[in-house]
Design an enzyme around this catalytic site. Structure first.
Site, PDB file in Angstrom:
ATOM      1  N   CYS A 210      -6.840   4.535  -2.345  1.00 34.32           N
ATOM      2  CA  CYS A 210      -6.516   3.263  -1.985  1.00 34.32           C
ATOM      3  C   CYS A 210      -7.605   2.393  -2.492  1.00 34.32           C
ATOM      4  O   CYS A 210      -7.624   1.374  -3.388  1.00 34.32           O
ATOM      5  CB  CYS A 210      -6.768   3.025  -0.400  1.00 34.32           C
ATOM      6  SG  CYS A 210      -5.086   3.734   0.432  1.00 34.32           S
TER       7      CYS A 210
ATOM      8  N   ASP B 165      -1.025  -0.262  -4.563  1.00 36.30           N
ATOM      9  CA  ASP B 165      -2.118   0.623  -5.202  1.00 36.30           C
ATOM     10  C   ASP B 165      -1.868   1.667  -5.841  1.00 36.30           C
ATOM     11  O   ASP B 165      -2.678   2.279  -6.686  1.00 36.30           O
ATOM     12  CB  ASP B 165      -3.295   0.425  -4.054  1.00 36.30           C
ATOM     13  CG  ASP B 165      -2.918   1.034  -2.607  1.00 36.30           C
ATOM     14  OD1 ASP B 165      -1.588   1.407  -2.692  1.00 36.30           O
ATOM     15  OD2 ASP B 165      -3.293   0.947  -1.876  1.00 36.30           O
ATOM     16  N   HIS B 166      -0.889   2.471  -5.252  1.00 40.93           N
ATOM     17  CA  HIS B 166      -0.624   3.644  -5.604  1.00 40.93           C
ATOM     18  C   HIS B 166       0.784   4.117  -4.906  1.00 40.93           C
ATOM     19  O   HIS B 166       1.323   3.381  -4.204  1.00 40.93           O
ATOM     20  CB  HIS B 166      -1.495   4.841  -5.343  1.00 40.93           C
ATOM     21  CG  HIS B 166      -1.865   4.732  -3.969  1.00 40.93           C
ATOM     22  ND1 HIS B 166      -1.323   5.157  -3.069  1.00 40.93           N
ATOM     23  CD2 HIS B 166      -2.963   4.256  -3.355  1.00 40.93           C
ATOM     24  CE1 HIS B 166      -1.743   5.029  -1.699  1.00 40.93           C
ATOM     25  NE2 HIS B 166      -3.088   4.464  -1.867  1.00 40.93           N
TER      26      HIS B 166
ATOM     27  N   HIS C 159     -10.048  -2.980   1.026  1.00 33.74           N
ATOM     28  CA  HIS C 159     -10.777  -1.883   1.323  1.00 33.74           C
ATOM     29  C   HIS C 159     -12.147  -1.768   0.772  1.00 33.74           C
ATOM     30  O   HIS C 159     -12.622  -0.908   0.205  1.00 33.74           O
ATOM     31  CB  HIS C 159      -9.910  -0.724   0.683  1.00 33.74           C
ATOM     32  CG  HIS C 159     -10.405   0.745   1.285  1.00 33.74           C
ATOM     33  ND1 HIS C 159      -9.396   1.770   1.681  1.00 33.74           N
ATOM     34  CD2 HIS C 159     -11.588   1.078   2.042  1.00 33.74           C
ATOM     35  CE1 HIS C 159     -10.148   2.697   2.184  1.00 33.74           C
ATOM     36  NE2 HIS C 159     -11.312   2.286   2.378  1.00 33.74           N
TER      37      HIS C 159
ATOM     38  N   ASP D  69       0.844  -1.172  -0.004  1.00 32.28           N
ATOM     39  CA  ASP D  69      -0.028   0.104   0.057  1.00 32.28           C
ATOM     40  C   ASP D  69       1.079   1.164   0.165  1.00 32.28           C
ATOM     41  O   ASP D  69       1.786   1.392   0.847  1.00 32.28           O
ATOM     42  CB  ASP D  69      -0.946  -0.182   1.431  1.00 32.28           C
ATOM     43  CG  ASP D  69      -1.937   0.859   1.163  1.00 32.28           C
ATOM     44  OD1 ASP D  69      -1.851   1.865   0.524  1.00 32.28           O
ATOM     45  OD2 ASP D  69      -3.104   0.808   1.943  1.00 32.28           O
ATOM     46  N   GLN D  70       0.783   2.001  -0.996  1.00 34.99           N
ATOM     47  CA  GLN D  70       1.406   3.416  -0.971  1.00 34.99           C
ATOM     48  C   GLN D  70       2.973   3.095  -1.328  1.00 34.99           C
ATOM     49  O   GLN D  70       3.747   3.780  -0.752  1.00 34.99           O
ATOM     50  CB  GLN D  70       1.203   4.229  -0.002  1.00 34.99           C
ATOM     51  CG  GLN D  70       1.210   5.809  -0.085  1.00 34.99           C
ATOM     52  CD  GLN D  70       0.361   6.299   0.996  1.00 34.99           C
ATOM     53  OE1 GLN D  70      -0.935   6.385   1.161  1.00 34.99           O
ATOM     54  NE2 GLN D  70       1.160   7.277   1.920  1.00 34.99           N
TER      55      GLN D  70
END
Length: 517
Positions: free
Chosen positions: A67, A304-305, A117, A27-28
Site C-alpha cells: 500500500c 495501488d496494487h 497512507h 485499494d487492492q
C-alpha cells in the site's frame, strides 16, 4: 518531459484551458477483477461505461506491491529506494515533491479525500485540503524486522480474512469509504458554486476492495446464484518459490486449513466490494456531471496494487506475480484522447510526469531530472511511448531487496536471497513456468541490467538501518505523553450552513447550485 513555450499574451488564456483532474483510486483492486480487463464475474457497470469512452492501459503495473510504497511512488514519480519508501511504516520525506506540490505550484487547487497512507508528521504532502483522516496509522508501528524474520508481528495479515469471509451489516472500511465519498462529492459542489478560478486536482482514494473479505448484504447478494470463478493456478506449497513460501509464513497461510467454500466466499465478498467501489465511483462521476465540471475534467482510475485471491495458494499482495502487481489504469478525456487501448507496459510511477505535462503551464518542474517515471502522453496520443516497468519490493515477507523488470514479453524478478525468475507473459500469461533454464541469454542480460541499476548490497544495508531506527522511534514515542501524527481534518463550524457573518439571502444564494436567474 516535453517543454511547451507559451507567448506572454496567451498565458492567461492557457490558464483557463487547463483541465481539472479527478483521480479515483481503489485499494487492492486487481486489473483481472474488472470486466474492462476481461473478467466475466464482476458487476461494474459504471467502470464499464467509463472504460468504453477512455484510454485503457492493458498492461499497467504498480512499482511496489504494497500500500504505502506504491502510493508514494505514484505521488512522487520515483522508486522506493530513491525516497526511502520501503514499507507500510516508511515516512515519505516532506522535502520530496509530489504531483500535488507541482500542480499546486502551477496554480491548481489540490484536494485529497481518503486513504494515502502517509506516515510521519507531514500528512498533506502538497495537498491544500485533506478532507478525511486516513484509515491506517501514521506512526512507525508497522515497521518490519528483516533481522528477525521468524517472528510474526501481530499486525501482519493472517487468514481470518478468508476463513471469516462473508456478508455483514457494517465494517470500519464501509464507514471510512462512505465518509470519503460524501466529502468528495460535497467538495465538488463547493468548487462548482465557489469563486475560486483555479483548476482542481482531486484524489478520491477508497480502501475497498482491500481485505478483510467482508461486504454488506446488498453487495453480497448481487452475486447470489452466480458461479464464482475459482483460482486457476494451484501449486503445492513446497513447490513455490522461496519468497512465496515466506509470504505463507508471514501471513500465517499454513496455520489453519482453508476449504474451497471459504475460498469461494472470500472471492464472492471481494467481487461484492468491487461492485461497492463501482457504485461509489459512479456516484462521484454523477456528481461531477451535476456540478457541470465533467467536460473540463480528466478522469484517472487506478489502484495501488492487486490481490492474489488464492492464486498459487497466495492471498493479498507483496509479490510481483500478475494478480498482485498488475493494476487497472483508465484515463477518460474523450475530448483530448480518442478512446482505445494501450498494450505497452507502463506503471503508476508514470503518473506524475503525465499530469504535469497535461497541466502544461509551459515550465518543466525544476526537479524533472530526478523523476524516474515517464509521461504517458505519447501513449494517450498514439505516438508510441515506452514499454517498461521497473519494480522494487522491500517490505514484509522479504529478507533482502526484490527487484523486477517488465519489458516486452518478459518479466524478470531478482533477489540476492532467491533464485531468479523469468516469465514469458505472451506464451505463459499465468506464470506457470520459470524460463530461467530455457532462456539463459535473457537471464544474463537482465542480471547485468540489475547490476547497473542497483547496488543491492547497499540498498539492503539502508533498509536494515531504516528499520532499526524506526523501531526505536516507535518504541520511544509509546512512552510518556503521546502526540499522534494521524491527520485531523479541520472543521470550522462558523463557516458552515447559516451564520450571522452574512445575510440569509447571501448565504442561500451562494449555496444554491446552479444559482437562480
Amino acid at each position: 518531459m516535453m517543454r511547451r513555450v507559451w507567448p506572454d499574451d496567451s498565458l492567461a488564456k492557457h490558464m483557463k484551458r487547463r483541465p481539472n483532474f479527478l483521480i479515483l483510486m481503489a485499494d487492492q483492486l486487481a486489473a483481472s477483477a474488472l470486466p474492462a480487463y476481461g473478467n466475466r464475474t464482476a458487476k461494474t457497470p459504471h467502470l464499464d461505461a467509463l472504460a468504453g469512452q477512455s484510454v485503457v492501459f492493458e498492461s499497467a503495473y504498480c512499482n511496489s506491491p504494497l500500500c504505502a510504497p506504491s502510493r508514494f511512488v505514484f505521488m512522487t514519480g520515483r522508486l522506493p529506494s530513491a525516497i526511502g519508501a520501503y514499507d507500510n511504516a516508511a515516512e515519505l520525506p516532506a522535502h520530496v515533491p509530489t504531483f500535488a506540490h507541482y500542480l499546486r505550484h502551477a496554480g491548481y487547487r489540490t484536494v485529497l479525500s481518503g486513504k494515502m497512507h502517509f506516515c510521519g508528521p507531514d500528512q498533506l504532502h502538497g495537498f491544500e485540503e485533506r478532507l478525511t483522516t486516513d484509515i491506517y496509522p501514521a506512526d512507525f508501528g508497522w515497521t518490519p524486522d528483516w533481522s528477525d524474520f521468524a517472528a510474526r508481528p501481530s499486525w501482519y495479515h493472517n487468514m481470518d480474512s478468508v476463513t471469516k469471509a462473508g456478508p455483514c451489516v457494517r465494517t470500519n472500511q464501509i464507514d471510512f469509504d462512505d465518509e470519503v465519498v460524501f466529502h468528495a462529492k460535497r467538495r465538488l459542489f463547493d468548487i462548482a458554486r465557489g469563486n475560486d478560478p483555479r483548476p482542481f486536482c482531486m484524489v478520491v482514494s477508497l480502501t475497498h476492495p482491500h481485505d478483510p473479505y467482508a461486504i454488506s448484504t446488498e453487495y453480497w447478494n448481487r452475486y447470489a446464484g452466480l458461479e464464482i470463478d475459482m483460482p486457476r493456478v494451484q501449486i503445492d506449497p513446497q513447490d513455490l518459490d522461496p519468497h512465496s513460501r515466506r509470504l505463507r509464513h508471514v501471513c500465517a497461510m499454513d496455520a489453519q486449513p482453508i476449504t474451497a467454500e471459504q475460498v469461494r466466499a472470500a472471492r464472492r465478498a471481494y467481487y461484492g466490494a468491487v461492485s461497492y467501489v463501482d457504485d461509489q465511483f459512479g456516484s462521484i462521476l454523477r456528481t461531477l456531471t451535476e456540478a457541470r465540471l465533467a467536460d473540463d475534467t480528466v478522469i484517472v482510475v487506478l489502484a495501488d496494487h492487486g490481490d492474489m485471491l488464492g492464486e498459487r495458494g497466495l492471498w493479498y499482495k507483496m509479490n510481483f506475480f500478475e494478480p498482485a502487481a498488475r493494476i487497472p489504469l483508465i484515463v477518460h478525456a474523450p475530448r483530448r484522447f480518442a478512446p482505445g487501448s494501450v498494450r505497452q507496459s507502463v506503471s503508476s510511477i508514470d503518473l506524475l510526469p503525465t499530469l504535469a505535462e497535461i497541466a502544461g503551464d509551459g515550465r518543466a518542474p525544476h526537479y524533472a531530472s530526478e523523476l524516474q517515471g515517464r509521461s504517458l502522453l505519447p501513449h494517450l496520443e498514439r505516438r508510441g511511448g515506452h514499454d517498461e516497468v521497473i519494480g522494487e519490493y522491500l517490505g514484509e515477507g522479504a529478507v533482502a531487496p526484490i527487484v523486477m523488470i517488465r519489458r516486452g514479453v518478459h518479466k524478470f524478478v531478482h533477489s540476492p536471497a532467491d533464485p531468479d525468475q523469468l516469465y514469458d507473459l505472451a506464451a505463459d500469461p499465468e506464470e506457470r513456468h520459470n524460463a530461467t533454464d530455457t532462456n539463459p541469454a535473457a537471464v544474463t542480460a537482465f542480471r547485468e541490467e540489475v547490476r547497473r541499476r542497483w547496488s543491492l548490497d547497499s540498498l539492503h544495508a539502508q533498509v536494515l538501518s531504516s528499520q532499526r531506527e524506526r523501531r526505536l522511534v516507535a518504541a520511544a514515542l509509546q512512552s510518556g505523553r503521546q502526540t499522534p501524527w494521524d491527520h485531523q481534518p479541520p472543521l470550522d463550524a462558523s463557516e458552515q450552513y447559516v451564520r450571522n457573518t452574512k445575510t440569509l439571502d447571501e448565504i442561500e444564494a451562494a449555496a444554491r447550485f446552479p444559482r437562480p436567474a
